[in-house]
Design an enzyme around this catalytic site. Structure first.
Site, mmCIF file in Angstrom:
data_model
loop_
_atom_site.group_PDB
_atom_site.id
_atom_site.type_symbol
_atom_site.label_atom_id
_atom_site.label_comp_id
_atom_site.label_asym_id
_atom_site.label_seq_id
_atom_site.Cartn_x
_atom_site.Cartn_y
_atom_site.Cartn_z
ATOM 1 N N ASP A 91 -36.021 100.423 60.193
ATOM 2 C CA ASP A 91 -35.042 101.740 60.765
ATOM 3 C C ASP A 91 -33.924 101.808 59.744
ATOM 4 O OD1 ASP A 91 -34.087 103.743 62.412
ATOM 5 O OD2 ASP A 91 -32.745 102.159 63.453
ATOM 6 N N ASP B 83 -30.440 103.776 60.580
ATOM 7 C CA ASP B 83 -29.343 103.854 60.959
ATOM 8 C C ASP B 83 -28.926 102.697 62.062
ATOM 9 O OD1 ASP B 83 -28.433 106.106 59.521
ATOM 10 O OD2 ASP B 83 -28.713 107.573 61.090
ATOM 11 N N ASP C 281 -33.026 98.453 65.862
ATOM 12 C CA ASP C 281 -31.957 98.409 66.713
ATOM 13 C C ASP C 281 -32.144 99.273 67.910
ATOM 14 O OD1 ASP C 281 -29.475 100.855 66.681
ATOM 15 O OD2 ASP C 281 -31.271 100.739 65.335
#
Length: 592
Positions: free
Chosen positions: A328, A330, A556
């Protein structure tokens, strides 16, 4: 004449030296009287099995008084080793006895060469036995329990090399240690006296079989008696099974259970006397696929790695590819959204206004780069999942003199609702212009991925470097920690980094360039999940690289975690600096 009757019913020593042609050898009888070179006759006295174990060097090697041979009912097949032709000349053929090799140079009874030969201790101490000792197949019940003088059964210890092994402390011949060599795997005992030669050897096919021998009838040479002469650990621990590592646990099978050696090792001769199994290097982690597997993987990548319009989004994967790391963007690699909202500052005790200011400055720089150099104004409504999704509409025209501002593409895009999320295709001419733009974006990315300052210009370059430094200071080098893990994966020839982000493709490319991630993310390895979601992106990645590789998802959010769970991929959650450091540590130790 006195007779010697040993414990084994299969081996009796009887006869007389009166025969002028030497002793008569039967299937289970042999003369116990020996002739010395001066013609005198030596008779052996009856001994019990316990007495024979302590017989010293003045006992003959040819009289079979050693209990390890006398009571083992050795087959008459190997008895030619104890009948030197110079002592008992005979022209009588013995078809059941193998001919004595011409290279054998055995000395007569009573001479001192045996002691000299046995003192060559270094010739025996350096030979590790790679399999069953002496080339003989499993002794059967002998390995499960060896009788000692007291009649108690002992288990063969994994640290003991064999029943008739020679140690460095043997200065005189022991009873039962015959002056001939046992065939080793790729080697044989040889000393300067010439007693032990490589050609004079016994193998399982020549003289030992289960029908002739009573293996458990060795009553002497208790393993505890000569324990000090054995190497404590002749085999490395990783070549022994766990069931045989205890010296006190009896085993129903052969005591030494070695793992299957790599092919090519079993047929090699031991040329270095100090060679050990430790010289065999196991394959490095992770294990490489066979050639057939790699060929199949390559064909899978070519046939299935295409987009929704049956176009190939990237070159076929490396044939050695074994692991794919799906990242991922961001809040995993970079801190961007939490800077804009101030959540990062609140969590880590930073100044929220400063955090928001840095986030806004970076956002402005991202969209400025996307609009100025990456055609974001033209492509915002025509977003793609992958840079090559429209490459099938590209006719390969030279774009060096092509004018993107006057080709009429923006007007056509605004007047007709052609850039739909469902992928409705417009006219051929319009689709070709769209493909031209994505091809130009790809060229710019590949040209400036290691030199973003050259793309920005001198003035903006300084502002960009200053902004990067301030963000790193505020976020405690978050990006630096992530780059360490990314660079380690990128340095491996059998691993690849893949980026899946919910940001649109063109702004995502601008982020990657401005955060200095272009070196670890080739543009072919960047996917935008804005239109189809991360789970669908994962499916495309699996179609591209196949199902034989290992996928690891790092992120996240809940979306990537659920997608990883659906496809049975390991998920590494990133929520703090310590998670990034732990990831790098696991990569360094090759756990991932």
């Amino acid at each position: 004449m006195e007779m010697q009757d040993l414990t084994s019913p299969h081996s009796r020593l009887s006869g007389s030296s009166e025969s002028p042609s030497g002793p008569k050898l039967g299937n289970s009888h042999i003369n116990s009287n020996s002739m010395t070179p001066n013609g005198t006759e030596v008779k052996t006295e009856p001994m019990s099995s316990s007495e024979t174990a302590s017989t010293t060097a003045d006992g003959s090697l040819n009289n079979f008084s050693g209990s390890a041979i006398g009571s083992s009912s050795f087959s008459p097949r190997p008895t030619h080793q104890f009948s030197p032709p110079q002592i008992y000349p005979s022209n009588r053929p013995y078809p059941h006895i193998l001919p004595t090799p011409s290279s054998q140079t055995m000395a007569a009874y009573g001479q001192t060469q045996f002691t000299t030969g046995m003192q060559q201790a270094t010739a025996y101490a350096t030979y590790p036995q790679p399999g069953q000792p002496y080339g003989i197949s499993s002794y059967g019940a002998l390995w499960a329990g060896i009788k000692t003088e007291g009649g108690l059964s002992q288990s063969q210890s994994p640290g003991q090399t064999g029943f008739l092994s020679y140690g460095t402390s043997f200065s005189t011949p022991q009873p039962g240690q015959a002056p001939y060599s046992y065939q080793m795997q790729g080697s044989s005992f040889t000393t300067s006296s010439g007693i032990y030669t490589g050609n004079n050897s016994l193998t399982n096919s020549s003289g030992f079989n289960s029908s002739q021998q009573d293996y458990p009838s060795y009553p002497s040479f208790g393993q505890g008696q000569y324990a000090q002469y054995y190497n404590s650990s002749p085999y490395p621990a990783h070549y022994m099974t766990s069931s045989n590592t205890s010296p006190t646990t009896p085993s129903t099978n052969a005591t030494y259970q070695l793992q299957e050696p790599p092919s090519g090792i079993t047929s090699q001769a031991v040329t270095d006397p100090t060679a050990e199994y430790s010289t065999i290097h196991s394959p490095s982690t992770p294990i490489k696929d066979s050639d057939s597997d790699r060929l199949r993987r390559g064909s899978d990548g070519k046939s299935r790695g295409r987009g929704r319009r049956n176009n190939n989004p990237s070159p076929p994967p490396d044939s050695d590819l074994e692991r794919v790391f799906i990242w991922d963007l961001d809040e995993t690699i970079i801190v961007f959204h939490s800077l804009l909202t101030g959540s990062y500052a609140n969590r880590y005790g930073r100044d929220p206004p400063t955090s928001v200011s840095l986030g806004l400055r970076m956002e402005e720089m991202i969209f400025n780069l996307a609009d100025t150099h990456l055609f974001f104004n033209d492509l915002e409504e025509c977003d793609q999942v992958h840079i090559d999704d429209v490459s099938s509409d590209d006719n390969g025209q030279d774009l060096s003199t092509y004018n993107f501002g006057t080709d009429g593409f923006p007007a056509a895009a605004t007047s007709a609702n052609l850039c739909l999320a469902t992928g409705v295709r417009g006219g051929v001419d319009w689709m070709r212009k769209l493909a031209f733009r994505y091809r130009r974006v790809k060229e710019i990315y590949n040209t400036y991925k290691n030199n973003v300052g050259g793309l920005l210009g001198p003035a903006k370059r300084e502002a960009w470097l200053q902004l990067r430094a301030e963000i790193e200071a505020l976020t405690d080098s978050w990006l630096t920690l992530a780059l360490k893990a990314l660079s380690l994966i990128h340095s491996r020839t059998n691993c690849v980094n893949i980026l899946v982000t919910t940001t649109q493709l063109i702004p995502a490319l601008a982020k990657v360039l401005l955060y200095g991630l272009g070196i670890v993310f080739p543009i072919e390895n960047i996917y935008s999940a804005t239109k189809i979601g991360k789970e669908s992106c994962f499916e495309r990645i699996i179609q591209r690289f196949g199902r034989k590789v290992v996928y690891v998802v790092i992120g996240d959010g809940v979306e990537e975690e659920q997608g990883a769970k659906k496809h049975a991929m390991p998920f590494w959650r990133i929520s703090s600096h310590s998670d990034l450091m732990a990831l790098h540590h696991a990569l360094e130790l090759e756990y991932l």
